[in-house]
Structure formats: C-alpha cells, structure tokens
Design an enzyme around this catalytic site. Structure first.
Site, PDB file in Angstrom:
ATOM      1  CB  SER B 128      -0.843  -0.013   1.238  1.00 41.93           C
ATOM      2  OG  SER B 128      -1.640   1.095   1.548  1.00 41.93           O
ATOM      3  CE1 TYR B 156      -3.706  -2.518   5.521  1.00 38.70           C
ATOM      4  CE2 TYR B 156      -3.333  -0.132   4.981  1.00 38.70           C
ATOM      5  CZ  TYR B 156      -3.434  -1.480   4.561  1.00 38.70           C
ATOM      6  OH  TYR B 156      -3.506  -1.696   2.950  1.00 38.70           O
ATOM      7  CE  LYS B 160      -1.479  -4.760   3.242  1.00 44.53           C
ATOM      8  NZ  LYS B 160      -1.757  -5.890   2.623  1.00 44.53           N
TER       9      LYS B 160
END
Lengths: 687, 687
Positions: B128, B156, B160
């Site tokens: 991302s 989050y 990643k």
C-alpha cells in the site's frame, strides 16, 4: 492462583535474561523464567538458583505456544513481563530471516496477546541499539540519543524495531499499557561469581566471546574488521556495557513503572549504554590484561555496514531511571575471563546428563536426577536430599536405591543415599542448650531427635547442582538453605554438598555455616551421607569382609542408643578383619580421633576408616574421611519391602553421636555465625 | 498432485483479491483462492465462478493455520502466490493493533514459511502507498516514486511495511526468491458486471464506499475532513485507481516475473496508481453524476495525519511492467453505482442461506444447498443439476427429494427436481441432423436419448448461484457451461437457470445459447424442470385432482414413446377435472400451442397449464408456462426404494417431444450461434 506476585522473564535462561533474573531476585522479586532453550541451557537456571539460594520457577515454553503461555498467566499472579527471548545473531538473521521474524515477532505478538487477555499490561522489552542502524548518517547523533531516527539494517534489528512499534501501537490503542523499551548497546562480561555468562552455541558473533575463545584456545585468532577508521587506533568504537549493569537497568525500568500513579500508562525508550566508547583494540588490550594472555589477531577488511562510532547517549536513563552503568570494561573482562576459565565450554558439561526424576504431568525441574559417567564408574544424584541414587562400578550396582522417586519420600525409607543433616544421628531428649538457651527439637525417635528430625535435609530439595567437568573428574555442587527454626534448630544454615567423581571414586565435601541474615547466631551441625553399600550381587551383605580403622567406639545405652561419654574397645579384631554373618550386627559410632575436634576438618588428610570386600567378586571399597568418627551400621532395621534388613551397610563418617550435648565433644558440632563446619569423605573403588 | 499449475490467491474473496481472481482467469491462469472470510464472503467466489463460467478452487483457511495451508501446497502444483489477505482498515488498526500484527504479519510469516518449505518462491504482495506515510515531508516526492523513504504512520501501514521487509530480507537470504511488491494507491470502483465489488462489513473507511452508502440511503451524509487545503477546491488530493486496473497490475507483475530467466530472482516495488490526483469534491461530483443523486456532505475538521496530496508516480510500473491504469474515475463511479444499486447490502442477502450439501471431509463448495425462505414458502436448490431439493409451503413438503446428496447421484434417481437439459425428453434413435450433418448422441434409453444422455445437466454442477434479495422476492441464478460434444451434442452451450421465489411462487427462467468460442455453430436445446410434486401427505399421488390447460397431446408409439407427429385429443375431461386413481396414469406431451414456435418464449405471458389440488388439504398448485407444451407424468416408473411409483407427479413445461427430428417443430429447439433459447415456467401455491 497464588497470591504471591511474579515477574515473568522470557528468555530467562539466556545471557542477559539470566543475569537479570539474578538481579530481580536480589531486588526481592519473584521470578518465573520462560525459555524454549533453543539457544540456551537449563543449566543457567540451576546455577541461578545456586547463586541466589532460591528456587526459580522455570517453564520450557516457546512463546509462540499460546496455550501453554496462557496457562502460566492463568496459574500465577503475574505483575509484569521482562521480554528477552529472541534470536539475536545479526549475521544469522540475514541467512534465515523467516525464522527471525517468526520467532521474534510472532513470539512477541503471542506474548502481548496473552498478556492483554490476562490484563497484564506492564512490559520491559529487550531492544537493541541496532534499531538505530547507522546513526552516523545524521549530523550530531553520536553519542546516539533515543530520538535518533530508526532504520535497522538487518533482519534481527528489524524484528526488534517491529516489536517496539507493536508495543507503541498497543500502548496508543490502550493507554493503560506500560512499555519500557530498553535499547542495549554492547553487553559484555559475565556474573562476577563465574556461575553464569554468555554461552554462544556456535561461532560467537560478538567481539568479547570470540576473544575469550581465542584466549582459552578454542579459536586461533581474532579477526579485526578494519583498522583504518578515524579512531585513536584505527578500529571502530562501540559502547560496551557490563551485563550486570545492563541487568540492573531492567530493575530500574521496572521500578520506574511501579512508581507511576496507578492510572498512568507509558511508552518510552531508554538507551542502556555507558556513554563511553572503546575501540576493538582497547578491548583486546583489556582482555589480554585480564586473561594474562597474548591474543593473536589478524586485520581483515571492513565489514559491510560497520561504521566508526556507535556510542550511546545514556543521559535519559540516568535522568529518568536514575540508572547509570558503574562497572568498567576491565571488570567485565575479568568477569568474562573467570567465567571462561571456569566454564571453558559454557554450560556444556562432559560426562554429565540429567533427567527429570519424578514423572509428573509438568516437568518438575527442582526434582532431577543427575548422572556422572566415567568408563568404570557411574554415579547418579538427586536434588532430593542431594542423595546418591545409584553407584555402578564396572557395571555392578553398589548401593541400595530406588528407580522411582516416590519411594524416597516413604516414611519407611531409611535415608537411602541421603545427605544427613542438619544434625546426623541422635540428639538426646531432642534438645540442646547453647549459651544457656535451650532449643527443643522435633523428637522423631523414642524421645530423641534422629538425623535432624522429620523435615531434615533428606526431605528437602537441594538447589543446583553446579555441574562442571575438569580434566579427569566432574563436580556437582548442591546447596541448601535450611530455615531458622526448621525442626526446632536455631539459625538459618546454608549447606553446600560437593560431589567429586572420577573414574574410581566419589568424594563428598560438606561445608555449612550460618547465613549472615540469620536471626539466630549459633546452632548444631553434623553432616554425613547415608548410602547403604552392598558389594555382592546378593540381597544381603552377609559374607562381606571389613577392616576398620578403629576398634574403639562410643559406649551407648542399649535402650536409647545414646552414648554415655565413655569410649570402649571392641573384643573383635575389627582393625584386622571381620566377616559379616547373620549374627554379626553393628550400629556403633567408632572413634578415629579422640582429641582433634576442629569444626572444619577439611584441611586434614583423608584417612582410611574402612576397607570392604566381598568374596563373591573382586571389587573393593575403601572409605576415607577427615572426621573424628564414623557410624558403622549393618542395616538391621531396614524394613521397606522388597528391601530386607541387611540389604546394605553404612559407613557414616562424621562427628560423635550427640556431641552437642557433651561439653567436651560439642566443639565438633557447635557452630557460631562466621564459623564454618566442614568435612570430607570419600569412597574409592578398585578391583 | 495435479499436474495443472495454479496461482494461489490469499484473500481471494476480498475486494481486490476477487477482482484479481477474475483477471487471472481471464488471462488463462488456474486459481486457488484462500480466504478466512473474516471480512469477506464466499458469495464473491460464487459470483466469480458465475462471471467467468469456471469453477474456482476455494479454501476457507486462515493463513496462520500452517498445517491446512501446507496441505494445499502439497496437494497442488502451485506456481506462485498473490498475497492479498490482510486486515486493512487504518482506523481499526489503531484500535486493535495486536490483531493487525497477528493477522497480517504472522499470516505472512506462515505463508512464506510454507512457500519456502514447498519451494514455491514467487510472490506478488499486496502492499500500500500507506508505507510511504506522509510523503510531503520530503522535497520533490509528489508524485510519489518508489524510492520515497518509508515511514508508515499507523499499525496497518506498519504491518504492510514489515511484510515488504520480510520479503526483501528473505529474497536477500535466498536470491532465487521473486517478490513483487505492489503499492496500491486508492482502489475504487467495482467490476463492470455489477457482480463483485467492495463490501465493507462496518462503516466504510474509504471515500467512495461511504459515498455509495450515502447515495443508496444507508447513510445520511458524507463528512469532508477539511476544505482548507491548497487544492483547486480546498479538499485533499488522492490517486484513485479503478480496481480492475489494479487487478490487471497483478497480472502484469506476474507475467514480468514469469518472463525472467529461470535463475533470476527479484525483489522490486511498483506503485499502482494513475498518476492523476482527484480531490474529494472531484470524486463527490463524479459519483453524483454517475448516480444521478445529490450527495449531502458536511465539512468537518482536518483529520490527524492527512496531507494535501498523495499522488503516485506510476512510471516504474509503466516502464517495467508495461502496465498503466486505463479506466477513469467516472467509469469507476458508474461501476460502483451499478454494484451498489444491484447489491445495496453488498454480499449480504436476506431470506437466503446456504450449507454444504455433501458432507465430505473437505468442504466441497461446488456442491451446496441454497435455501430461500419466506414466511409461507421455503425452497431449497442444489448446485447439482440446479435442482429443486425441497419445497415447503405453509410447512408442508410438496416435492419428492432427498436429504442426502448421494441419493441424487444414483442411477435410479428419476431426475427428482433436476433441471433437464441440454435436451429434455426423447430424441429418436439418439441422433439428429442439422444442415445435413448427423450428430450421434448418447443412447441411454431403448435406442433413444432421454433427457440429454448420461452426463446431462442433471449430472453436472451449476456455477453460482448469484443470490439476490429484492423488495418482496429473491432470485438465484445458476449457470452451466455444457461442453461441445458432451453426450454427442454439438456446440458449447451456456445455460442460465434463474429462480425467482416469493412468498407463494417459484418462477424458473431458462436462457441458453451457444458460446462465442464454440467450435460448432448449431445445436438442439430443450429445457425443463423435473420436480415430482405431491400435494398430499401420503406416499402416493392418488386422489390428486387436476385441471389441465389442454386435452390435446402428441400421439406416441406405445413401444418407443416417440411421437408420430400427430396431435390427438383425450377422451377424458382433462380441462375440467381429473382425479388420479391407481388405474389413471399419464406420461404424455400435452400441447398448449400448435403454431407459435418461438425459440425464446419468455416474452409471452405465463399461461396456466395445470391446476392441482388434493382433497386431504387446502393447498392448491397452479403451474404456468410460456412454452407450447408440457409433459404430464404420474411417476409410474419411479423405482427408488423407499420411494414408490406414483410418489409424485410432474408437469414439465417445455417443447414438443423429439421436436428436433420433426421438421415443422424443430424451430422450437434448433439453436444457432447468436440465437437465444428462452422460456419461463412458474409454480404458484395458494390455500
């Protein structure tokens, strides 16, 4: 759940973990050590117990096993966690990164999940200066402050950084969490006791363990990676910190968190370093001096990623935790050298193995069976009573003992193989006086106190052993802290039982004294070993032939078996030869010395007190001792089916029976604070 | 192990995963989709199958379950992995970071371990743009290139970034690994089919799903976080990319890796974005236009961490992967609006549930039992034969069927409830001619072909269903791709069976045509449903009272049951009332229409062909159809213990028996490429 509160130490058997467990205990914490032993040894825990004279709860658990981990948090009142466990070799981490991510990160995730579930929200995390990566890439970041940007350059460092972040994110999501992140610089040294230290399983990654292996002769030379840096001698500068200082930093962090108001959470990083840099050559010189050895080295090229100077700015820890490193690099080198020379192969001990003695559902580490094995002689010892469970010489079993632990706890067990203490044999009326004060003991035999009472040494688990291998012998040292008042005896007493085993003998050394903290200052001590020998392959000792060193013995009242004070002589030719037959029984205290009544007899020469053989085979047993007497007992009262009377005989070297109650004998056994009771006895086998 | 090679798609039921599965299949890959369905629905997979007319292997597995995951890699020849599965809500990640670290990081660790173990070393990782954090903190980093420093600002994004690093470290440790890191910007839109799209379980975190819920009336208004940025309208600029473009980026990455020399490893990051920024208001306007709705909004304060512009520099992907985004924001808005209006509650379908039909050890998703439930009417359908397994009206079961799936596969099963195709009823001599060419079919009954042969529709698993709920009815659409040559029939045929169920009726719509890719251009199609009805609670239909729409039927040879071509009339008052008794049997093709022989009858009105009741209760069944004929059969040949003859009757609306072999009737059933066979029939219940 126990109401006692505990600190859980993950990786508690590891290098830094083990040193921190020691400091925790010194600071009054109760510890549960967890380790999967993938890069450490239970030996470290046994030695910690020996060192601190306390048992340490230990669980062989992998942090990733959520169920087992959860069970611990359900079973104990856990106050907080010191989280050390991790794979930690930078070089290895670049080769097997998946294992590093899995073990370190997933292990930490599981730990934090379990803590969260049990509402335990205090953690001290073992991080590393590695999270800074190359701090020289920024201006003014040497010495490195905690706010230096993080950019770890290897998988090991990345896993540490991820876990820091996890704790940070967790604390942000739930501000009642308290996370102390301790970023270590270069931990070195070992515990000054020489009992615990760094024990790299493979080629050491760090300078000092490598140097130590060079010094001890395990490796040829040190490789110095570059001598063209801008330091005073061209080698790079690091911040080396004594592992004990480092361990104390954890106590400081824990106490800092405990001092916060109950509703205050925390996430905070602290450098643990000295702030003083040393070059590679500085360290080589310091260690060369400590070890008294020339340390060969070779200059090779710079390593990828190495930089000139990575020194800590430890001022935040000083200011906030009130902690500073106080030990010098020289001290660390001395301690490392002591550790290395006393444990040249770390915790690995040749000729030795152990197993759990009591087969219960959970592994009970306090109750182990330790075996020392030489080509001709194999001896097994239990923590319980520091007893001798088995002796096999040239394949032949020579003592009476049990395969199953439970049998040793039976009331009928006549102390097979046990250490006898705090007071061997009888004390008349179960009482004695010291300086006018009368102490009433457990009366466990016809109004007397026999072998120290009901909860005596033979009923207690000794700590340790510290197990070591030397050129041609092994040693096992057990220790027991016998409480003030136990069985009615005054004073807290610490007793060391050291077994030395070689290919044909077992030597036992006893050393016992009142502890500094003991509330009482004097007590009576008399120690021996209660092995029941049998040189035949029969179930009886009849036929065994003895030659004793003395035919004098203490005259006793036939009813109470207590000595009158008179020494008499046997009519039989005991000093020549006596053969046992069913009508020849002994349970007498023979006197070897009538005048030299030292409390500590260890300086005396071992003197043969008995020589034993059996016509059915060629094995001979010689018993030697430094003590003034020995009880010779033909085991007539054994009554523990299927073991029959006269299944073994005892030669219990020691002090006069009931010496504490005979003014002229009492100096054999009366111990004041500061005095040391000591003796040696030895069983030698030949054929 | 199958020799067919597969791409494993983790998170294959999720938003981006599902769209990528579709593109993979379109590009000829075989797919194994894995999902733990924690934030997605198996419905997505069923719809993918429906969309691509292919079955997709699906496993409901949590990546952290190493054993189950490993089993997949042992069972299939896996070529590489597209790794989507992750928890992905930024806001949520700050609230439950432990779950994010556990699910995302530990899931990835396990996946990579299993891949490594099975020597599968190709992975495309769903990363991302979040890993860049605030790219505006550097000069000249907007649009964001891949070498922009990474500093994710929420759990989050951190997960990643950790996984990127894990793959990077792994690839460095073993250069035979290939890791493609795709950093998504803002995926929007849905598949243009309207069958799959984003289905946030909770409050949508992203702008467009939120807008869509405002447009459809599920939420009151949009909150715009700040309109004081330096953009043309004051709202922040992001790079929105159509999910189908994004999906195609994965194919490009996969093909890039496949194009490398076999010994070349890879670790490389690619931005997947458009390079064009849109403000919040740009998007609001585009979606307002697509939906034709005013979209209320409220300006509220800026959000922490939001910045003006996060637009991708997608040039690396263009240059290296030969990939660019081609779809516009407007297209994305249209597709999202279609998805939203056709699935206002995403994959959640009221009045509907399914279960696995065949209770085998592994869940067999192709074989499910789907139940639509209204207050009065409950109907269950199986994928197998798209059959009607159960009909209960006001609690009374009305059809013959089995609880156990296996019974349906029995040779004695007289097609209970099944869809009958590709050709219902008999074809004389098991052959027909089209444009002079003779096709020889499976002869499965006395020299004829009955109900399409041995491996006909009733023996195949239909794909789907696409299950939807409307105001007062539900639909289930099944689809079957019947191979060219199956049972001897020419042409590949695609057949849609659509069931519409409301509180008192089941409508069946058939649509069938030759696929574009079919090697043959013409075939014969005749479809019906073979439910065996019984309105009584008895085991026989005797006593049932009928009124048929016609008393004309095809005269047949009593031996072959094949029509002569002649239409004759019954002597009995069938259009008035006929009551079944053991001596009244039917197996006749009644004629409703003698002239209007359209291939697609769906535009015609449903006409009642039979009205049925039973004196034992008040339930009435009315059968209506758009077709020119119906077979009325009293089930006299049922022979499947314990189900006896005449346990149910059939009203099989459809085409004339053997029409393909009667010149004047053949246009009912002869289908050329480009033509559509269609019909409707309906069962209506009342009491």
């Amino acid at each position: 759940m126990s109401s006692k509160s505990y600190i859980v130490v993950t990786g508690g058997a590891g290098y830094i973990g083990s040193h921190t467990v020691v400091e925790l205990i010194y600071h009054g914490y109760n510890v549960i050590a967890i380790d999967n032993l993938c890069n450490s040894s239970y030996e470290a825990i046994a030695r910690i117990e020996f060192l601190v004279r306390k048992s340490v709860l230990f669980y062989n658990i992998d942090l990733r096993d959520e169920k087992q981990l959860s069970h611990i948090f359900s079973s104990y009142n856990v106050q907080g966690v010191l989280h050390f466990s991790a794979l930690k070799a930078v070089g290895e981490s670049t080769k097997i990164p998946l294992d590093y991510y899995d073990n370190n990160i997933y292990g930490s995730i599981t730990l934090l999940r379990v803590m969260n579930k049990h509402n335990i929200k205090t953690i001290v995390f073992s991080s590393s200066a590695t999270v800074y990566g190359d701090a020289t890439r920024f201006e003014n970041m040497i010495p490195i402050p905690e706010n230096c940007p993080n950019e770890p350059t290897n998988p090991y460092g990345k896993t540490k950084y991820v876990i820091e972040n996890l704790i940070k994110d967790l604390q942000k999501s739930d501000p009642t969490w308290r996370g102390a992140i301790l970023r270590y610089f270069n931990p070195i040294g070992a515990h000054p006791s020489g009992l615990i230290g760094e024990d790299p399983l493979n080629v050491p990654n760090n300078l000092l363990p490598f140097l130590a292996q060079v010094a001890i002769g395990r490796r040829e030379k040190l490789y110095v990676f570059g001598n063209d840096y801008e330091s005073h001698d061209g080698t790079p500068i690091r911040d080396y910190i004594h592992v004990v200082d480092l361990a104390k930093g954890h106590i400081a962090a824990l106490e800092y968190m405990n001092s916060l108001e109950s509703d205050v959470g925390l996430y905070r990083e602290w450098n643990l370093g000295t702030g003083k840099g040393s070059t590679v050559f500085d360290i080589v010189n310091a260690f060369s001096q400590a070890s008294g050895k020339e340390l060969p080295y070779e200059i090779v090229g710079r390593r990828d990623g190495d930089v000139l100077n990575l020194t800590a700015d430890p001022s935040r820890a000083k200011k906030e935790l009130n902690w500073i490193a106080t030990m010098t690099v020289e001290q660390a080198c001395r301690d490392l050298w002591k550790w290395t020379t006393e444990n040249p192969f770390g915790f690995r001990v040749d000729n030795y193995h152990w197993k759990v003695f009591n087969k219960s559902q959970t592994v009970d580490y306090k109750n182990r069976l330790h075996t020392v094995k030489f080509p001709d002689l194999q001896v097994s010892f239990a923590n319980y009573g520091a007893l001798i469970q088995d002796v096999q010489y040239k394949g032949q079993p020579l003592v009476v003992g049990f395969q199953e632990f439970q049998a040793y706890t039976s009331d009928s067990n006549p102390l097979f193989g046990s250490t006898v203490g705090r007071y061997a044999n009888r004390i008349s009326n179960g009482s004695f006086q010291i300086e006018g004060k009368t102490y009433e003991l457990d009366k466990n035999q016809s109004g007397s106190t026999l072998h120290g009472g009901n909860n005596a040494y033979n009923r207690q688990y000794f700590l340790g052993p510290v197990s070591k291998h030397y050129q041609d012998y092994n040693t096992l040292e057990f220790i027991l802290l016998d409480e003030d008042g136990n069985n009615g005896f005054p004073a807290e007493v610490e007793t060391l039982v050291k077994y030395t085993v070689n290919n044909n003998s077992i030597e036992i050394e006893y050393q016992s004294s009142i502890t500094e903290n003991s509330p009482n200052d004097a007590t009576a001590i008399s120690l021996t070993n209660h092995s029941y020998w049998n040189l035949s392959s029969n179930k009886t000792i009849d036929g065994t032939v003895f030659r004793l060193a003395s035919d004098k013995y203490l005259k006793t009242d036939p009813k109470t078996q207590l000595p009158s004070g008179e020494i008499i002589s046997s009519n039989e030719p005991l000093t020549k030869s006596v053969k046992l037959s069913p009508d020849v029984s002994f349970d007498n205290c023979f006197v070897v010395d009538e005048s030299d009544f030292s409390l500590d007899t260890r300086k005396r020469e071992l003197k043969q007190i008995a020589e034993v053989s059996h016509p059915s085979n060629s094995i001979k047993l010689s018993v030697t001792s430094t003590d003034p007497a020995f009880q010779f007992y033909t085991g007539d009262n054994i009554s523990m089916d299927p073991i029959k009377p006269r299944a073994g005989f005892c030669v219990e070297a020691g002090r006069y029976v009931n010496a504490i109650n005979h003014a002229s004998w009492s100096k054999q056994v009366l111990v004041h604070k500061g005095e040391v009771y000591g003796s040696k006895l030895k069983f030698t086998f030949s054929s």
